[in-house]
Design a protein around this motif. Structure first.
Motif, mmCIF file in Angstrom:
data_model
loop_
_atom_site.group_PDB
_atom_site.id
_atom_site.type_symbol
_atom_site.label_atom_id
_atom_site.label_comp_id
_atom_site.label_asym_id
_atom_site.label_seq_id
_atom_site.Cartn_x
_atom_site.Cartn_y
_atom_site.Cartn_z
ATOM 1 N N TRP A 82 34.513 31.662 34.071
ATOM 2 C CA TRP A 82 34.564 32.676 33.009
ATOM 3 C C TRP A 82 35.947 33.313 32.903
ATOM 4 C CZ3 TRP A 82 30.364 34.300 29.812
ATOM 5 C CH2 TRP A 82 29.193 33.556 30.029
ATOM 6 N N GLY A 83 36.724 33.220 33.962
ATOM 7 C CA GLY A 83 38.096 33.742 33.908
ATOM 8 C C GLY A 83 39.029 32.692 33.331
ATOM 9 N N ARG A 84 40.159 33.133 32.745
ATOM 10 C CA ARG A 84 41.100 32.161 32.191
ATOM 11 C C ARG A 84 42.039 31.641 33.294
ATOM 12 N NH1 ARG A 84 45.197 31.005 28.981
ATOM 13 N NH2 ARG A 84 46.474 32.798 29.468
ATOM 14 N N ARG A 85 42.042 32.366 34.402
ATOM 15 C CA ARG A 85 42.939 31.992 35.495
ATOM 16 C C ARG A 85 42.126 31.957 36.785
ATOM 17 N NH1 ARG A 85 47.945 35.877 37.425
ATOM 18 N NH2 ARG A 85 48.694 34.551 39.118
ATOM 19 N N THR A 86 42.341 30.924 37.603
ATOM 20 C CA THR A 86 41.645 30.842 38.890
ATOM 21 C C THR A 86 42.661 30.713 40.016
ATOM 22 O OG1 THR A 86 39.737 29.768 37.877
ATOM 23 C CG2 THR A 86 39.925 29.578 40.258
ATOM 24 N N ILE A 87 42.594 31.639 40.944
ATOM 25 C CA ILE A 87 43.437 31.600 42.135
ATOM 26 C C ILE A 87 42.560 31.116 43.288
ATOM 27 C CG2 ILE A 87 44.568 33.080 43.844
ATOM 28 C CD1 ILE A 87 45.715 34.686 41.521
ATOM 29 N N THR A 88 43.011 30.067 43.966
ATOM 30 C CA THR A 88 42.245 29.535 45.095
ATOM 31 C C THR A 88 42.936 29.918 46.398
ATOM 32 O OG1 THR A 88 41.642 27.655 43.715
ATOM 33 C CG2 THR A 88 41.208 27.438 46.078
ATOM 34 N N MET A 89 42.144 30.494 47.313
ATOM 35 C CA MET A 89 42.702 30.897 48.609
ATOM 36 C C MET A 89 42.183 29.998 49.721
ATOM 37 S SD MET A 89 42.805 34.976 48.403
ATOM 38 C CE MET A 89 43.762 34.946 49.909
ATOM 39 N N GLU A 90 42.992 29.846 50.719
ATOM 40 C CA GLU A 90 42.571 29.128 51.922
ATOM 41 C C GLU A 90 43.364 29.682 53.086
ATOM 42 O OE1 GLU A 90 41.743 24.745 51.447
ATOM 43 O OE2 GLU A 90 43.173 24.683 53.100
ATOM 44 N N ASP A 91 42.671 30.058 54.126
ATOM 45 C CA ASP A 91 43.339 30.506 55.347
ATOM 46 C C ASP A 91 44.396 31.593 55.096
ATOM 47 O OD1 ASP A 91 43.712 30.467 58.054
ATOM 48 O OD2 ASP A 91 45.113 28.782 58.045
ATOM 49 N N GLY A 92 44.052 32.570 54.234
ATOM 50 C CA GLY A 92 44.956 33.700 54.005
ATOM 51 C C GLY A 92 46.106 33.436 53.058
ATOM 52 N N LYS A 93 46.088 32.258 52.401
ATOM 53 C CA LYS A 93 47.181 31.929 51.472
ATOM 54 C C LYS A 93 46.625 31.509 50.124
ATOM 55 C CE LYS A 93 50.237 29.862 54.877
ATOM 56 N NZ LYS A 93 49.667 28.727 55.556
ATOM 57 N N ILE A 94 47.459 31.638 49.088
ATOM 58 C CA ILE A 94 47.087 31.098 47.779
ATOM 59 C C ILE A 94 47.509 29.635 47.770
ATOM 60 C CG2 ILE A 94 47.604 31.162 45.308
ATOM 61 C CD1 ILE A 94 47.953 34.205 45.580
ATOM 62 N N ILE A 95 46.536 28.747 47.592
ATOM 63 C CA ILE A 95 46.896 27.321 47.595
ATOM 64 C C ILE A 95 46.899 26.732 46.187
ATOM 65 C CG2 ILE A 95 46.170 26.852 49.981
ATOM 66 C CD1 ILE A 95 43.674 25.426 48.581
ATOM 67 N N ARG A 96 46.292 27.426 45.224
ATOM 68 C CA ARG A 96 46.322 26.957 43.819
ATOM 69 C C ARG A 96 46.243 28.157 42.893
ATOM 70 N NH1 ARG A 96 43.318 22.767 45.349
ATOM 71 N NH2 ARG A 96 41.317 23.750 44.906
ATOM 72 N N ASP A 97 46.884 28.030 41.736
ATOM 73 C CA ASP A 97 46.871 29.102 40.735
ATOM 74 C C ASP A 97 46.853 28.390 39.378
ATOM 75 O OD1 ASP A 97 47.184 31.356 39.223
ATOM 76 O OD2 ASP A 97 48.967 32.067 40.269
ATOM 77 N N GLU A 98 45.659 28.344 38.765
ATOM 78 C CA GLU A 98 45.505 27.500 37.557
ATOM 79 C C GLU A 98 45.050 28.330 36.356
ATOM 80 O OE1 GLU A 98 43.413 23.596 39.510
ATOM 81 O OE2 GLU A 98 42.508 25.577 39.852
ATOM 82 N N TYR A 99 45.512 27.921 35.175
ATOM 83 C CA TYR A 99 45.066 28.539 33.907
ATOM 84 C C TYR A 99 44.245 27.510 33.139
ATOM 85 C CZ TYR A 99 48.385 32.305 34.659
ATOM 86 O OH TYR A 99 49.042 33.382 35.165
ATOM 87 N N ARG A 100 43.285 27.996 32.372
ATOM 88 C CA ARG A 100 42.581 27.055 31.508
ATOM 89 C C ARG A 100 42.621 27.550 30.066
ATOM 90 N NH1 ARG A 100 38.657 29.445 34.155
ATOM 91 N NH2 ARG A 100 38.315 27.812 35.652
#
Ligand code: ADP
Length: 224
Positions: free
Chosen positions: A206-224
């Protein structure tokens, strides 16, 4: 006030516990009016990130700037005022006061902000489709209905930011969809900024942007 392009800005934010590094040097900028989903496995730091953005928790190092104000430098009472004025919260657990009815639960949020106004609180319940339940206590309401009241309560003081931590975590698919449709409608009407933590891909989309975290870090930052 601050630049709309850098409405929320985290600079090298870390959070260390004796037993774990919850956040490891997070850099992140959120524009005013963005709807950002934060996803990632359990323990990846999502809730810690949200708590630090709201000043409920302090980072071990780094800086959090909201609307040009460095919240990491704020004293506790200043922070409490800032939070009341700028931020609304919705959690997985409703945190409604059990002995107050729906409209009184919403009025409590008004009271902490300014002046309680029953008419305004009832109108806000009307807007979330709960106008017929204002006299009900939380125990007399379904999980989905309780979350509607939480949304009314979170938005009653017109915050610029809505922080949501697994807001549909206790709901089935049908109620999850209804809550997201409601949030989406209020968001299109008022254009506040949403940061929503979820492990559910259906909710994240539902968001236009998705930030994916893993182990305390941002590993992906995507827009749709
Ligand atoms: P998520 O929300 O993605 O499940 P959290 O932000 O809750 O992740 O936790 C991130 C990491 O920090 C985990 O390893 C967790 O065990 C640890 N952690 C969170 N809060 C505390 C705390 N109060 N004391 C010690 N460790 C904590």
């Amino acid at each position: 006030m601050g630049s709309a392009d850098e409405f929320i800005k985290l600079r090298c934010v870390s959070k260390e516990y004796a037993t774990a590094s919850a956040l490891r040097g997070i850099d992140m900028v959120v524009e005013k009016g963005q709807w950002v989903s934060v996803v990632g496995p359990s323990g990846s730091g999502k809730s810690t990130l949200l708590n630090i953005m709201s000043g409920l928790d302090n980072p071990t190092s780094g800086q959090v700037v909201i609307d040009s104000t460095d919240i990491t430098a704020m004293k506790e009472d200043e922070m409490a005022r800032f939070r009341r004025e700028k931020i609304g919260f919705v959690f997985q657990q409703s945190h409604l006061i059990p002995y107050l009815n729906a409209v009184e639960n919403v009025m409590l949020a008004q009271y902490f902000h300014s002046i309680a106004d029953e008419r305004e609180a009832a109108d806000s319940l009307e807007r979330v489709g709960m106008g017929h339940r204002i006299d009900h206590k939380p125990s007399q309401l379904s999980g989905g209905e309780q979350q509607r009241i939480c949304i009314a309560r979170a938005l009653i003081n017109s915050p610029q930011i809505l922080l949501a931590d697994e807001p549909t975590g206790n709901l089935d698919r049908e109620n999850t969809r209804k809550i997201l449709e409601l949030l989406n409608r209020l968001y299109s009407e008022r254009q506040f900024t949403i940061i929503l933590v979820t492990h559910d891909p259906f909710v994240a989309q539902w968001g236009r942007r998705t930030i994916t975290m893993e182990d305390g870090k941002i590993i992906r930052d995507e827009y749709r």
